[in-house]
Design a protein around this motif. Sequence first.
Motif, PDB file in Angstrom:
ATOM      1  N   GLN A 528       0.802  -1.221   0.000  1.00 42.46           N
ATOM      2  CA  GLN A 528       0.000   0.000   0.000  1.00 42.46           C
ATOM      3  C   GLN A 528       0.839   1.278   0.000  1.00 42.46           C
ATOM      4  O   GLN A 528       0.291   2.367  -0.158  1.00 42.46           O
ATOM      5  CB  GLN A 528      -0.908   0.012   1.225  1.00 42.46           C
ATOM      6  N   GLY A 529       2.111   1.121   0.238  1.00 40.63           N
ATOM      7  CA  GLY A 529       2.946   2.316   0.172  1.00 40.63           C
ATOM      8  C   GLY A 529       3.582   2.674   1.510  1.00 40.63           C
ATOM      9  O   GLY A 529       3.390   1.990   2.513  1.00 40.63           O
ATOM     10  N   SER A 530       4.364   3.733   1.475  1.00 38.82           N
ATOM     11  CA  SER A 530       5.111   4.151   2.655  1.00 38.82           C
ATOM     12  C   SER A 530       4.913   5.631   2.889  1.00 38.82           C
ATOM     13  O   SER A 530       4.605   6.392   1.972  1.00 38.82           O
ATOM     14  CB  SER A 530       6.614   3.906   2.453  1.00 38.82           C
ATOM     15  N   GLU A 531       5.118   6.032   4.125  1.00 40.81           N
ATOM     16  CA  GLU A 531       5.092   7.450   4.435  1.00 40.81           C
ATOM     17  C   GLU A 531       6.250   7.750   5.376  1.00 40.81           C
ATOM     18  O   GLU A 531       6.401   7.112   6.415  1.00 40.81           O
ATOM     19  CB  GLU A 531       3.773   7.845   5.096  1.00 40.81           C
ATOM     20  N   VAL A 532       7.083   8.684   4.979  1.00 43.59           N
ATOM     21  CA  VAL A 532       8.185   9.115   5.831  1.00 43.59           C
ATOM     22  C   VAL A 532       7.819  10.506   6.335  1.00 43.59           C
ATOM     23  O   VAL A 532       7.524  11.399   5.543  1.00 43.59           O
ATOM     24  CB  VAL A 532       9.508   9.182   5.035  1.00 43.59           C
ATOM     25  N   SER A 533       7.795  10.670   7.648  1.00 43.84           N
ATOM     26  CA  SER A 533       7.454  11.986   8.201  1.00 43.84           C
ATOM     27  C   SER A 533       8.651  12.573   8.912  1.00 43.84           C
ATOM     28  O   SER A 533       9.295  11.910   9.713  1.00 43.84           O
ATOM     29  CB  SER A 533       6.302  11.876   9.205  1.00 43.84           C
ATOM     30  N   LEU A 534       8.942  13.808   8.590  1.00 42.27           N
ATOM     31  CA  LEU A 534      10.013  14.518   9.272  1.00 42.27           C
ATOM     32  C   LEU A 534       9.365  15.494  10.243  1.00 42.27           C
ATOM     33  O   LEU A 534       8.541  16.316   9.839  1.00 42.27           O
ATOM     34  CB  LEU A 534      10.868  15.302   8.265  1.00 42.27           C
ATOM     35  N   ARG A 535       9.710  15.365  11.495  1.00 42.87           N
ATOM     36  CA  ARG A 535       9.178  16.313  12.472  1.00 42.87           C
ATOM     37  C   ARG A 535      10.291  17.297  12.796  1.00 42.87           C
ATOM     38  O   ARG A 535      11.342  16.908  13.282  1.00 42.87           O
ATOM     39  CB  ARG A 535       8.720  15.589  13.728  1.00 42.87           C
ATOM     40  N   ILE A 536      10.058  18.539  12.465  1.00 49.08           N
ATOM     41  CA  ILE A 536      11.105  19.548  12.581  1.00 49.08           C
ATOM     42  C   ILE A 536      10.617  20.686  13.464  1.00 49.08           C
ATOM     43  O   ILE A 536       9.485  21.136  13.293  1.00 49.08           O
ATOM     44  CB  ILE A 536      11.427  20.138  11.179  1.00 49.08           C
ATOM     45  N   PRO A 537      11.455  21.164  14.375  1.00 55.81           N
ATOM     46  CA  PRO A 537      11.005  22.309  15.168  1.00 55.81           C
ATOM     47  C   PRO A 537      10.782  23.523  14.278  1.00 55.81           C
ATOM     48  O   PRO A 537      11.475  23.706  13.273  1.00 55.81           O
ATOM     49  CB  PRO A 537      12.145  22.560  16.158  1.00 55.81           C
ATOM     50  N   LEU A 538       9.787  24.323  14.629  1.00 63.04           N
ATOM     51  CA  LEU A 538       9.432  25.490  13.819  1.00 63.04           C
ATOM     52  C   LEU A 538      10.594  26.438  13.631  1.00 63.04           C
ATOM     53  O   LEU A 538      10.778  27.046  12.605  1.00 63.04           O
ATOM     54  CB  LEU A 538       8.318  26.261  14.510  1.00 63.04           C
ATOM     55  N   THR A 539      11.364  26.592  14.670  1.00 66.94           N
ATOM     56  CA  THR A 539      12.452  27.545  14.568  1.00 66.94           C
ATOM     57  C   THR A 539      13.674  27.021  15.294  1.00 66.94           C
ATOM     58  O   THR A 539      13.583  26.110  16.096  1.00 66.94           O
ATOM     59  CB  THR A 539      12.047  28.902  15.149  1.00 66.94           C
ATOM     60  N   LEU A 540      14.787  27.584  14.963  1.00 72.31           N
ATOM     61  CA  LEU A 540      16.036  27.066  15.488  1.00 72.31           C
ATOM     62  C   LEU A 540      16.628  27.935  16.579  1.00 72.31           C
ATOM     63  O   LEU A 540      17.600  27.578  17.209  1.00 72.31           O
ATOM     64  CB  LEU A 540      17.052  26.987  14.355  1.00 72.31           C
ATOM     65  N   ALA A 541      16.047  29.084  16.801  1.00 71.80           N
ATOM     66  CA  ALA A 541      16.781  30.022  17.623  1.00 71.80           C
ATOM     67  C   ALA A 541      16.164  30.312  18.984  1.00 71.80           C
ATOM     68  O   ALA A 541      16.817  30.166  20.003  1.00 71.80           O
ATOM     69  CB  ALA A 541      16.972  31.309  16.867  1.00 71.80           C
ATOM     70  N   ILE A 542      14.924  30.738  18.989  1.00 69.79           N
ATOM     71  CA  ILE A 542      14.341  31.135  20.269  1.00 69.79           C
ATOM     72  C   ILE A 542      13.003  30.437  20.442  1.00 69.79           C
ATOM     73  O   ILE A 542      12.218  30.367  19.499  1.00 69.79           O
ATOM     74  CB  ILE A 542      14.100  32.663  20.321  1.00 69.79           C
ATOM     75  N   ILE A 543      12.752  29.900  21.619  1.00 71.74           N
ATOM     76  CA  ILE A 543      11.447  29.302  21.857  1.00 71.74           C
ATOM     77  C   ILE A 543      10.885  29.848  23.155  1.00 71.74           C
ATOM     78  O   ILE A 543      11.605  30.377  23.992  1.00 71.74           O
ATOM     79  CB  ILE A 543      11.533  27.763  21.947  1.00 71.74           C
ATOM     80  N   ASP A 544       9.575  29.690  23.280  1.00 61.38           N
ATOM     81  CA  ASP A 544       8.949  29.947  24.557  1.00 61.38           C
ATOM     82  C   ASP A 544       9.060  28.660  25.342  1.00 61.38           C
ATOM     83  O   ASP A 544       8.717  27.595  24.837  1.00 61.38           O
ATOM     84  CB  ASP A 544       7.472  30.297  24.341  1.00 61.38           C
ATOM     85  N   GLY A 545       9.524  28.752  26.547  1.00 59.79           N
ATOM     86  CA  GLY A 545       9.692  27.530  27.312  1.00 59.79           C
ATOM     87  C   GLY A 545       9.032  27.628  28.662  1.00 59.79           C
ATOM     88  O   GLY A 545       8.713  28.710  29.159  1.00 59.79           O
ATOM     89  N   GLY A 629       8.000  28.775  35.765  1.00 63.66           N
ATOM     90  CA  GLY A 629       7.184  29.704  34.974  1.00 63.66           C
ATOM     91  C   GLY A 629       7.608  29.786  33.516  1.00 63.66           C
ATOM     92  O   GLY A 629       8.536  29.124  33.073  1.00 63.66           O
ATOM     93  N   ASP A 630       6.869  30.646  32.826  1.00 62.97           N
ATOM     94  CA  ASP A 630       7.097  30.882  31.404  1.00 62.97           C
ATOM     95  C   ASP A 630       8.457  31.556  31.222  1.00 62.97           C
ATOM     96  O   ASP A 630       8.843  32.419  31.993  1.00 62.97           O
ATOM     97  CB  ASP A 630       5.971  31.812  30.935  1.00 62.97           C
ATOM     98  N   HIS A 631       9.171  31.153  30.218  1.00 66.05           N
ATOM     99  CA  HIS A 631      10.516  31.691  30.055  1.00 66.05           C
ATOM    100  C   HIS A 631      10.900  31.705  28.587  1.00 66.05           C
ATOM    101  O   HIS A 631      10.829  30.687  27.917  1.00 66.05           O
ATOM    102  CB  HIS A 631      11.496  30.799  30.832  1.00 66.05           C
ATOM    103  N   GLN A 632      11.281  32.873  28.112  1.00 64.99           N
ATOM    104  CA  GLN A 632      11.763  32.940  26.724  1.00 64.99           C
ATOM    105  C   GLN A 632      13.165  32.397  26.663  1.00 64.99           C
ATOM    106  O   GLN A 632      14.024  32.816  27.431  1.00 64.99           O
ATOM    107  CB  GLN A 632      11.794  34.384  26.261  1.00 64.99           C
ATOM    108  N   THR A 633      13.384  31.502  25.759  1.00 69.76           N
ATOM    109  CA  THR A 633      14.644  30.781  25.770  1.00 69.76           C
ATOM    110  C   THR A 633      15.387  30.917  24.463  1.00 69.76           C
ATOM    111  O   THR A 633      14.823  30.687  23.400  1.00 69.76           O
ATOM    112  CB  THR A 633      14.363  29.285  26.028  1.00 69.76           C
ATOM    113  N   VAL A 634      16.641  31.284  24.571  1.00 67.15           N
ATOM    114  CA  VAL A 634      17.503  31.319  23.402  1.00 67.15           C
ATOM    115  C   VAL A 634      18.217  29.973  23.350  1.00 67.15           C
ATOM    116  O   VAL A 634      18.906  29.604  24.284  1.00 67.15           O
ATOM    117  CB  VAL A 634      18.557  32.425  23.528  1.00 67.15           C
ATOM    118  N   ILE A 635      18.021  29.262  22.268  1.00 73.28           N
ATOM    119  CA  ILE A 635      18.599  27.931  22.220  1.00 73.28           C
ATOM    120  C   ILE A 635      20.071  27.997  21.819  1.00 73.28           C
ATOM    121  O   ILE A 635      20.428  28.597  20.804  1.00 73.28           O
ATOM    122  CB  ILE A 635      17.847  27.037  21.217  1.00 73.28           C
TER     123      ILE A 635
END
Lengths: 683, 122
Positions: A528-545, A629-635
């Motif tokens: 029936q076929g194959s599916e390859v899924s790549l899960r990638i973070p939206l951004t590489l630099a700063i996240i809300d953590g 608590g909520d924290h802006q994080t520079v990765i």
Amino acid sequence: MSTLDPVAVFRMEAAECLEAIEAGLLDLTHQLDDKDLVDAVFRGLHTLKGSGAMFGFEALAAFTHHCETAFDRVRKGEVGATSELVAAVLAAQDHMRALVDQPDADHGDTGHKLLAQLQAAVGAKAAAPATATAAVAAPVQEASAKKAKNGWRIRFRLPANSMANGTNPLGLLDELRDLGECTVRADTSAIPPLDELTPTELYISWDVTLMSEQDRSAIDDVFIFVLDDMELSVEEIDGAAAAMAALVEAKPAPAAAASVSSPPVPVVPVQEFRPVEAVPVKREAPAAIQAKAAENVRVPAERLDELMDRVGELVIAQSRLSQLASASTDIALRSVSEEIERLSGELRDTMMVLRMVPVATLFSRFRRLVHDLARETGKAIELVMEGESTEVDKTVIERLADPLVHLVRNSIDHGLEVPADRLAAGKAKAGTITLSARQAGGEVIISIKDDGRGINRERVRAKAESSGLIHPGQPLSDPELLQLIFAPGFSTAAAITNLSGRGVGMDVVKKTVEELRGAIDIVSMPGQGSEVSLRIPLTLAIIDGLLVRVGSGRYVIPLAAVEECLELSLEEDLRSRGRSFISLRDSLVPFLRLRDLFRTGTKPDVHQKVVVISTGTERVGLVVDQIIGDHQTVIKSMSKLHNDVATFSGATILGDGSVALILDIGHLVAAGQQQEAQLRAAG
Amino acid sequence: MSANILTVDDSASIRLTTKVTLTNAGYSVTEAVNGAEGLAAAKSNSFDLIVTDLNMPVMDGLTMIEELRKLPAQAGVPIIFLTTESDADLKARAKAAGATGWLTKPFDPENLVKIVKKVLGR
């Protein structure tokens, strides 16, 4: 590289132009009679040729000229668009790209071969390449180079509409004066009575005696834009005759003609014809509403990265400031700190958006790839794209290009069957490759799906055993078995074909994705076929953590993955001991005790918290001691020494200068699910 | 005297070259990326000269010139078209539409300034 370098701008523009041409050509293969597409391709070729010649890309201009000519004929309806023509121009387009990238390189016979193909496709006689150069060369000067002995007598009448069309006779007279000493006489005899006068028309003709040894061509140059439509007589004169001529010619209409000697000022009647004064039209005031233009600014990516770094540092500094402010009783300081927190948050969000580009820019190049592969393999392929407007960080997009090319090649080469096999298996003749992108929490999931034969487990196992990756007969779960294809040097292709085996293996794909802090999942159903899924973070630099404490260490959980936070009461903790499940609104969610996982060796807090995180469908709870608590994080990425630490995706610097590790959600959820599976198996 | 010049071209590199050249020569330059935008710009501002490409998406240069010449306020505003065609037919059509003059691409920056000076009457 300066952004104001026209050649650099040309290169960027040429790349866009070529992409547009390619897209147009690919669409054209499906609708050969679409006139708009033909026009669009023609315009693209035309711009490429014109700008190429402007910026010294002579070879490109000459080559593109042929394709443009071919499309011009289609555009004018002289020949029809055929799939051969489209294919020939598609192939030629690659050559153009090469000519843009390496204008000075020796491209050998490629160009000639492609042109021969093109000519065969339009059924035209092969044009000599030399004609191309002629087409972009400057127009030939036709005027005679004859020099005057003493001067010229010039009589001219411009077309009546020439002033309305922007030709200023005064300007022309000034140009003649630049050539030498002039005597200008205006013949106003053709001016009609006032009520018959059209203010935009020109009724005056001129008689000019020019004392100059200039070429006749210099005079023609003055009138070059009106030469075809005007009355112009130019006679050679010698000095004495010239003076006489001016006097004699002045006699027939002395009342109307004004004789002015050099250096003359413009004669009065002429002045009245200055368009602006003669036509008192009310011009619209410069409107406040400017023409709505798509005002884009091109910025080199490295400058954006620099800006990103600065914003990152600002975020860290701001977080120190808030920490200091919160410990202070100074109201003014606290309000400034809050203001700065808000501003840096907004700045960060703006920065994020700047770096986001739709996946469409990545996907669009696959149309060509699939088109070419279909021709190469003889397989019929339908390409479906979904979620093209999903936006991802530009760096991510660029890094994903090669892995995706490899995955698509794999799907077509290994996955899809040839038409005969597909028909025999009761499938549609054409195979479908689906490229899709969607956002889930803080990740983008990009998947490549085919409806081919699926991954052959026996072959994978046999290959892995023969290459010593696993012991013969070693029990493996299905996901584990499928993960084997990411091992270095692994290929199930019986023979390395032209498509696969180009130096990029699945191991490289996996490595690239992991460098982006992403993960790969494979689902494959035999037949029936194959599916390859790549899960990638939206951004590489700063996240809300979400900053949490486990033992004495502090950790950051990406906020986008957090679903909710619960309290784990002491009794529930005791009750769940050994089971590691909490019931969350009628469903059981496995949880991980981070204190145990990190071996903190400390006593749990009395009020432990559970942070429920998810990766779309699967959920897992993380038991922590305290939620700060909520924290802006520079990765900040971790060093190579920590490459095999899967639990953490990076590190960050907190306001007080200490370091916190960022938890890798994908890995933790997988670990939680695995634990769940084991517990279920154990009953 | 600085003149206001509108340049209309779908090619960013040509626009940039034109702008740099004309700005250096002391003119102020407004840009538009196709005929429709050029027309809109000319309606809302007054320009002393318009320099336009002929082949453009949305609205080509010929149509723009025709439309411009229908506007009373645009009478007498010189329009120079840039063309790669050595095609006399196209030149004639642009002139019939009301263009003042032309410049063949590829052009030298000095040539552009020369032509601009010529049609502006210095």
